[in-house]
Design an enzyme around this catalytic site. Structure first.
Site, PDB file in Angstrom:
ATOM      1  N   LYS A 153      37.874  39.317  43.041  1.00 34.86           N
ATOM      2  CA  LYS A 153      38.665  38.235  42.442  1.00 34.86           C
ATOM      3  C   LYS A 153      40.065  38.176  43.041  1.00 34.86           C
ATOM      4  O   LYS A 153      40.570  37.090  43.358  1.00 34.86           O
ATOM      5  CB  LYS A 153      38.738  38.418  40.918  1.00 34.86           C
ATOM      6  CG  LYS A 153      37.440  38.136  40.203  1.00 34.86           C
ATOM      7  CD  LYS A 153      37.580  38.378  38.711  1.00 34.86           C
ATOM      8  CE  LYS A 153      37.691  39.838  38.404  1.00 34.86           C
ATOM      9  NZ  LYS A 153      37.751  40.121  36.948  1.00 34.86           N
ATOM     10  N   ASP A 171      38.024  34.335  36.806  1.00 35.10           N
ATOM     11  CA  ASP A 171      38.451  35.387  35.896  1.00 35.10           C
ATOM     12  C   ASP A 171      37.809  35.173  34.536  1.00 35.10           C
ATOM     13  O   ASP A 171      36.940  34.314  34.372  1.00 35.10           O
ATOM     14  CB  ASP A 171      39.982  35.438  35.803  1.00 35.10           C
ATOM     15  CG  ASP A 171      40.564  34.154  35.206  1.00 35.10           C
ATOM     16  OD1 ASP A 171      39.791  33.253  34.816  1.00 35.10           O
ATOM     17  OD2 ASP A 171      41.803  34.050  35.136  1.00 35.10           O
TER      18      ASP A 171
END
Length: 266
Positions: A153, A171
């Protein structure tokens, strides 16, 4: 983000054997025309609400963006933005950061969570940038994810916002809204990322990542959310629920209870 900046995807140290490969993920479903239509309507609304969403973390270089994203694990961007000016004043680049004692870094970033681990990661990461990349942030997933404290991420945020790559950082906020809107039934952020990539054009991913986070903060909180007054949930969440109910009736079984997703970190 909302009135306060939203948290950009969290990071944590991972062993090389557990790192995700940088190759593009493949969606685990083929979106139907109805779902594609819903996705396009959501995209249109987000474009109207947030035509040019800013990156919420204060930075001037790709190195400073990487540092800020690493610091944002399990804290708010507002808190990160409170400590980074002092940090960047003494360590604006990899060479300066590597020259600091870990204890000095920790003292500066102490107000945010996980300061001891983050300080060690920043120090080690900076030294590796000097050893492997002449102090520059690499522009590939593989090389980024080999750095301590940098997971998929975080690498996606840097690739998208620092280097203009068509990456889609997902997220927990995006994971939650994608499920609420019926765009994904993924049980992990990786599955949700694949689903959203199948629904949205690649050229929209960099901006859409920020738009969804801003929307979640301003209109679509995790708790005590009034979906009837939400610009998207008022129609998208209801449609998702109706589709789920119809599927349950067709199967003649009870709908399984939705499990609360635990906080997901890298």
């Amino acid at each position: 983000m909302g009135k306060d900046a939203a948290t950009i995807p969290a990071v944590a140290q991972a062993t090389p054997s557990k790192r995700l490969k940088p190759a593009a993920m493949t969606a685990h479903f083929e979106p139907a025309a109805e779902l594609l239509s819903k996705a396009q309507r959501i995209l249109q609304q987000l474009n109207e609400l947030y035509p040019k969403p800013p990156i919420p973390l204060i930075h001037e270089t790709s190195f400073q963006l990487l540092v800020a994203v690493m610091l944002s694990a399990q804290t708010t961007d507002k808190k990160v933005n409170e400590v980074t000016p002092a940090l960047f004043a003494v360590a604006p680049d990899a060479a300066a950061m590597a020259g600091l004692e870990v204890s000095a870094i920790q003292t500066i970033i102490q107000p945010i969570g996980l300061a001891p681990t983050k300080a060690k990661n920043l120090s080690h990461m900076s030294k590796l940038l000097l050893e492997r990349h002449e102090g520059q942030v690499p522009s590939s997933f593989e090389e980024l994810e080999q750095l301590p404290g940098v997971g998929h991420k975080t690498a996606s945020v840097v690739m998208a916002q620092a280097f203009g790559h068509d990456a889609f950082p997902v997220d927990t906020h995006i994971h939650r809204l994608a499920a609420r809107w019926g765009l994904s039934s993924g049980k992990s952020v990786e599955q949700t990322e694949a689903d959203l990539k199948a629904l949205m054009p690649p050229e929209t991913w960099r901006t859409l990542h920020l738009q969804i986070i801003y929307f979640g903060r301003e209109h679509c909180p995790a708790k005590q959310h009034d979906s009837s007054s939400c610009p998207i949930c008022s129609w998208a969440a209801a449609a998702a629920a109706s589709s789920s109910t119809a599927a349950v009736k067709a199967n003649g079984s009870k709908a399984p209870k939705r499990k609360r997703h635990a906080a997901i970190t890298e």
